[in-house]
Every structure is written in C-alpha cells, then in structure tokens.
Design a protein around this motif. Structure first.
Motif, short mmCIF file in Angstrom:
data_model
loop_
_atom_site.label_atom_id
_atom_site.label_comp_id
_atom_site.label_asym_id
_atom_site.label_seq_id
_atom_site.Cartn_x
_atom_site.Cartn_y
_atom_site.Cartn_z
N VAL A 34 0.84 -1.20 0.00
CA VAL A 34 0.00 0.00 0.00
C VAL A 34 0.88 1.25 0.00
O VAL A 34 1.94 1.27 0.63
CB VAL A 34 -0.92 0.00 1.24
CG1 VAL A 34 -1.71 1.29 1.34
CG2 VAL A 34 -1.85 -1.21 1.20
N ALA A 35 0.43 2.27 -0.72
CA ALA A 35 1.12 3.56 -0.70
C ALA A 35 0.25 4.54 0.07
O ALA A 35 -0.80 4.96 -0.41
CB ALA A 35 1.37 4.07 -2.11
N GLY A 36 0.68 4.89 1.27
CA GLY A 36 -0.06 5.87 2.07
C GLY A 36 0.09 7.25 1.48
O GLY A 36 0.82 7.48 0.52
N PRO A 37 -0.59 8.23 2.08
CA PRO A 37 -0.55 9.60 1.56
C PRO A 37 0.84 10.23 1.60
O PRO A 37 1.10 11.21 0.91
CB PRO A 37 -1.53 10.36 2.47
CG PRO A 37 -1.65 9.52 3.71
CD PRO A 37 -1.48 8.11 3.25
N GLY A 38 1.74 9.66 2.42
CA GLY A 38 3.10 10.19 2.49
C GLY A 38 3.96 9.80 1.31
O GLY A 38 5.07 10.32 1.14
N ILE A 39 3.50 8.86 0.49
CA ILE A 39 4.24 8.45 -0.72
C ILE A 39 3.77 9.31 -1.87
O ILE A 39 2.71 9.07 -2.47
CB ILE A 39 4.04 6.95 -1.02
CG1 ILE A 39 4.52 6.09 0.14
CG2 ILE A 39 4.75 6.57 -2.31
CD1 ILE A 39 6.02 6.07 0.35
N ARG A 40 4.55 10.32 -2.19
CA ARG A 40 4.14 11.27 -3.22
C ARG A 40 5.20 11.44 -4.32
O ARG A 40 4.90 11.97 -5.39
CB ARG A 40 3.85 12.64 -2.61
CG ARG A 40 2.83 12.63 -1.46
CD ARG A 40 2.30 14.02 -1.16
NE ARG A 40 1.59 14.57 -2.30
CZ ARG A 40 0.31 14.31 -2.57
NH1 ARG A 40 -0.38 13.49 -1.80
NH2 ARG A 40 -0.27 14.85 -3.62
N THR A 41 6.42 11.04 -4.05
CA THR A 41 7.51 11.27 -4.99
C THR A 41 8.39 10.04 -5.09
O THR A 41 8.30 9.12 -4.27
CB THR A 41 8.39 12.45 -4.51
OG1 THR A 41 9.12 12.04 -3.33
CG2 THR A 41 7.56 13.68 -4.18
N SER A 42 9.26 10.03 -6.09
CA SER A 42 10.24 8.95 -6.19
C SER A 42 11.18 8.94 -4.99
O SER A 42 11.62 7.89 -4.54
CB SER A 42 11.05 9.09 -7.49
OG SER A 42 10.24 8.83 -8.61
#
Length: 270
Positions: free
Chosen positions: A52-60
C-alpha cells in the motif's frame, strides 16, 4: 512493504519498475537458484502488488526512502546485492549511494538513466516481428498492453508477458502512481551523492527499448568503474522477457563475480 523471498544465503534485493510488481522479475529466479547461495527478496514497491502507498508516498524520493527503510529493518548491517529494473534501476542506484560498501554488487536491467522523459535519447518504436493472429486471439485490453512493449510478438513471448507483467499492470494503485509519476526524478542524481562504487555492476539494455533507450544507459555505465554492459538485440524494455537466455547468462556471470569477491584471498589463489 510486501515481499516474496526464496532460498537462503547472501541477500539480493529484486526491485521491479513502475506499474508492475514483483512478479515481473520472478522468471529470473532459476538463474539465482542455480547458484544456491542467494536469498532472493522480491519487493512490491508502494502502490504496486501487495504494498500500500499511504498519503506520504508522493515522490520517487519517498519511494526510495521507503525501500531504504526496508533494507535497514530487514537486513540491518548484512551485505547485500541489488537487481533493479527500469524505475527499480533508479532506486537501486539510490541504494548504492545510500549504503555504499554494504552493497556487494549492482544489477541494472533496462534501468532509468535519465528521469525526465523529454531528456532521454530513445530509438524509434520498432516491432521486429508481428503476430496479428495472436493479438486477435487475446482480450483487447491484454492485447493492447502486450503490443505496447513487445518487440518480437510470439505465443511464448506473450505467455511470459502474461505471467510476469500483466498481473501487476492490472493491480497497481492509479492514484498513488499518478502522484509518483508527477514527481518522478530524484532530488539528487545517485551518482552525484557518493564516491565511486567498487563492486561488480552489470547493465543490460535493449536495442529496441523505446521507453528508456540504451544510449543513456551506456553513458550511465561510465559512472561505474567495474561495469559490464550489454545491449541486447531484438529486445525492448522487457529485455529479460524478450531474451531470457542472454539475460540469464549475463546475470550468472555477475553472480559468479560477486561470489569470487566474497571468497577469502587464499581460497581465490588456489
């Protein structure tokens, strides 16, 4: 972060590209299993496969930080090797800069060398062999996904794509990938962050790779002192699916090089 592992011995981290999952690289597992001394760890990157990608995963950079945190938690101070494909190749380069000599060797399979698509040197899109009958027999969505990357269209090549690439392409988190793709380049080029890497490096590119190319990869190889470079003919962005035999042989040579470097000097001299 979800992962699948096989075998025992020295850890080797397998990092797939964008919009797929760990299954893209599973077809290579027999190459590593034949050596019998490698613990293969196949990651699912955030927003892909079972991760899962939470909201904190926004960039490479966020993805790279998550993978580095995984390494620290699960591998600690153990030495390990890395094989990165496409986007995973960019992340693998980041890990080399982050962990330095803790990394035994670096494998790059059709890696992203230039993050900005507009800056890439790309060959024209070419399909060397078409199979209209095969494409007509497939689900239209599956046929379109396959035709987008296939250089040599054949039943066997389609089966490899179906088993390795298609599951991930059908399951990724589109919102998360949209965030990452919108912030794709790393803030700092990995090779600019650290001194030269001395471990064995193998870089495998496809001559017909119209996604990341092969010329930028040749330039990237020059940043690594102990790098074996191969540009495979009749191979696109999924070079290991197009040319599994050649890819396997190159990876086996890389594994042998790393194994030789791990043996004590007295054993190497005999």
């Amino acid at each position: 972060m979800h992962f699948v592992e096989s075998g025992s011995g020295t850890p080797i981290l397998m990092i797939h590209g964008l919009c797929v999952d760990h299954r893209l690289l599973l077809g290579l597992d027999p190459v590593f299993a034949a050596r019998g001394t490698w613990r293969r760890i196949y990651l699912d990157l955030p927003g892909m496969g079972g991760s899962v990608a939470g909201p904190g995963i926004r960039t490479s950079d966020d993805v790279a930080a998550a993978v580095a945190a995984f390494v620290r938690e699960f591998l600690g101070s153990q030495r390990f090797a890395i094989l990165g494909n496409s986007f995973g190749g960019m992340l693998a380069r980041h890990l080399v800069a982050e962990f330095g000599d803790q990394v035994l060797g670096l494998g790059l399979l059709c890696p992203v060398a230039v993050a900005e698509k507009s800056g890439r040197t790309l060959p024209p899109r070419r399909i060397l062999r078409t199979d209209p009958q095969l494409l007509a027999s497939l689900d239209p969505d599956d046929a379109a996904a396959y035709a987008e990357l296939a250089v040599i269209q054949s039943r066997r090549n389609w089966e490899r794509f179906r088993d390795c690439a298609l599951p991930g392409l059908r399951a990724f988190d589109r919102k998360a990938i949209g965030r990452i793709a919108g912030n794709y380049p790393l803030a700092v080029e990995p090779e600019d962050r650290a001194s030269s890497f001395g471990g064995p490096v193998v870089l495998i590119a496809g001559r017909q790779d119209h996604v990341v190319g092969f010329e930028d990869q040749l330039a990237l190889a020059g940043r690594y002192g102990n790098c074996t470079v191969s540009v495979l003919e009749e191979a696109g962005h999924n070079a290991h699916l197009d040319q599994p035999g050649q890819t396997g042989a190159l990876l086996d040579g890389w594994l042998a090089d790393m194994a030789a470097r791990q043996r004590p000097a007295t054993a190497r001299a005999r």
